[in-house]
Scaffold this active site. Structure first.
Site, PDB file in Angstrom:
ATOM      1  N   LYS A   1       0.884  -1.169   0.000  1.00  0.00           N
ATOM      2  CA  LYS A   1       0.000   0.000   0.000  1.00  0.00           C
ATOM      3  C   LYS A   1       0.920   1.216   0.000  1.00  0.00           C
ATOM      4  CE  LYS A   1      -4.080   1.969   0.301  1.00  0.00           C
ATOM      5  NZ  LYS A   1      -5.067   1.926  -0.801  1.00  0.00           N
TER       6      LYS A   1
ATOM      7  N   ASP B   1      -2.089 -12.201   5.476  1.00  0.00           N
ATOM      8  CA  ASP B   1      -3.145 -12.870   6.250  1.00  0.00           C
ATOM      9  C   ASP B   1      -4.492 -12.697   5.556  1.00  0.00           C
ATOM     10  OD1 ASP B   1      -4.405 -14.164   8.465  1.00  0.00           O
ATOM     11  OD2 ASP B   1      -5.083 -12.191   9.119  1.00  0.00           O
TER      12      ASP B   1
HETATM   13  C1  IPM Z   1      -3.284 -17.331  10.140  1.00  0.00           C
HETATM   14  C2  IPM Z   1      -4.152 -17.005  11.327  1.00  0.00           C
HETATM   15  C3  IPM Z   1      -3.292 -16.341  12.414  1.00  0.00           C
HETATM   16  C4  IPM Z   1      -2.682 -15.093  11.827  1.00  0.00           C
HETATM   17  C5  IPM Z   1      -4.071 -16.023  13.706  1.00  0.00           C
HETATM   18  C6  IPM Z   1      -4.727 -17.265  14.290  1.00  0.00           C
HETATM   19  C7  IPM Z   1      -3.203 -15.349  14.728  1.00  0.00           C
HETATM   20  O1  IPM Z   1      -5.221 -16.208  10.943  1.00  0.00           O
HETATM   21  O2  IPM Z   1      -2.317 -18.098  10.300  1.00  0.00           O
HETATM   22  O3  IPM Z   1      -3.575 -16.863   9.035  1.00  0.00           O
HETATM   23  O4  IPM Z   1      -3.330 -14.041  11.789  1.00  0.00           O
HETATM   24  O5  IPM Z   1      -1.527 -15.163  11.415  1.00  0.00           O
HETATM   25 MN    MN Z   2      -5.388 -15.885   8.804  1.00  0.00          MN
END
Ligand code: IPM
Ligand code: MN
Length: 353
Positions: A188, A244
């Site tokens: 971004k 994520d």
């Molecule tokens: C992932 C999960 C994790 C993250 C969570 C559970 C902390 O969503 O591995 O994608 O955000 O990394």
């Molecule tokens: Mn995740």
């Protein structure tokens, strides 16, 4: 070959999908005469119950001395009111950080026979096969966070260093060289200074890989393009937070988040875990999709250099999907199979091939 594997059963559906995965690994072991030792260690909710913390020292010690960490998923709404650092997810972040597992690799692969599962038009899905390289130990996840003014103001700092970007950039460029030589950096940089650093560093690195076509997309546009033209992507490189979000988004293309595996490598013991969460509503019902966890184990076999073994396991998974031996998330009720039925089918396939 002998290998020491630390296994974390995790929360929610974790123990069920792990049981199937271990059964499969045992069949691989037997067939190819390997010896894997499975060291059960606690993390997440179970560790909170026993030790009062989501990632005990003991777990990290054992993990750091093993060849790989296989984990399922962390998280339970029961602990939602727990303070920062004390929830199951915090245990996962602590483990990733302490293993210095900065490079998270999430392959997205479309199975033809599951095209009805995807809300996206079939013709857009053919040839979807890309890999997200998500930075895993930096950025906003690990920056200073807190509250001021009696809790009325909250902050989460995002920082990245040149070194943090270069080391994952190196893995992503190498992956691109071994595939179709296309790398897309998602950031971004029209708004964020950290993103501008990412672009600067990756652009500069690109000069060492003249064969790699480098593209840049802002994350909002990338989210749109992944849905509109998913087959155009090959390697996507991005930071912790964007990676994520984009991995859950990408799972929609192929029909279920339950199918996605990942590996996380860095300076310490590598971690193999599915992309999905702990799906607490399905806990104990034997309905969860074990494939994300099983394919994470296949990435572990690849990491061990057990290529024949990995190939057979992937073949077994493809076979089960092709023949409709799939869980509820992938097909309507009366025809669906249970978690253990899918696992057993894959075991049988391995034993017979
Ligand atoms: C992932 C999960 C994790 C993250 C969570 C559970 C902390 O969503 O591995 O994608 O955000 O990394
Ligand atoms: Mn995740």
């Amino acid at each position: 070959m002998k290998k020491k594997i630390s296994v974390i059963d995790g929360d929610g559906i974790g123990p069920e999908i792990m049981e199937s995965t271990i059964k499969i690994l045992k069949s691989i072991e037997k067939k190819y005469q390997h010896h894997f030792s499975y060291h059960r260690v606690l993390g997440g909710g179970m560790a909170i119950e026993k030790f009062g913390v989501p990632m005990p020292e003991e777990t990290m010690n054992i993990c750091s001395k093993s060849d790989a960490i296989l984990l399922s998923c962390f998280g339970d709404p029961k602990y939602d009111h727990f303070p920062i650092g004390m929830r199951p997810e915090d245990g996962l972040l602590k483990l990733r950080k302490s293993m210095k597992a900065y490079c998270n690799i999430r392959p997205i692969f479309f199975y033809n026979t599951l095209s009805n599962q995807s809300p996206i038009k079939k013709e857009l899905l053919n040839g979807v096969n890309f890999v997200i390289y998500r930075e895993l130990t930096g950025g906003i996840y690990f920056g200073k966070k807190g509250r001021i003014k009696n809790g009325d103001i909250a902050y989460d700092h995002c920082t990245y260093s040149k070194k943090e970007i270069e080391r994952i950039g190196y893995h992503a460029f190498h992956a691109a060289m071994n595939r179709t030589k296309k790398l897309t950096l998602v950031d971004k940089s029209n708004v964020l200074e950290t993103s501008r650093l990412w672009r600067e560093v990756i652009c500069k690195m690109g000069k060492d890989y003249p064969e790699v076509t480098l593209n840049f997309l802002y994350v909002d546009n990338a989210a749109m393009q992944i849905i509109l033209t998913p087959s155009k992507f090959d390697i996507i490189l991005t930071d912790n937070m964007f990676g994520d979000i984009l991995s859950d988004l990408s799972s929609v293309l192929i029909g279920s988040l339950g199918l996605l595996p990942s590996s996380s490598i860095g300076y310490g013991t590598p971690i193999f875990e599915p992309v999905h969460g702990s799906y607490p509503q399905a806990k104990g019902k034997n309905i969860a999709n074990p494939i994300g966890c099983i394919l994470s184990a296949s990435m572990m076999l690849e990491y061990f250099g057990m290529y024949k073994e990995q190939k057979l396991l992937i073949e077994a998974v493809n076979h089960s999907i092709k023949h409709g031996i799939i869980t509820k998330d992938l097909c309507s009720c009366p025809l669906s199979r249970t978690t253990s039925e899918v696992g057993n089918y894959i075991v049988t396939y391995i034993n017979n091939h």
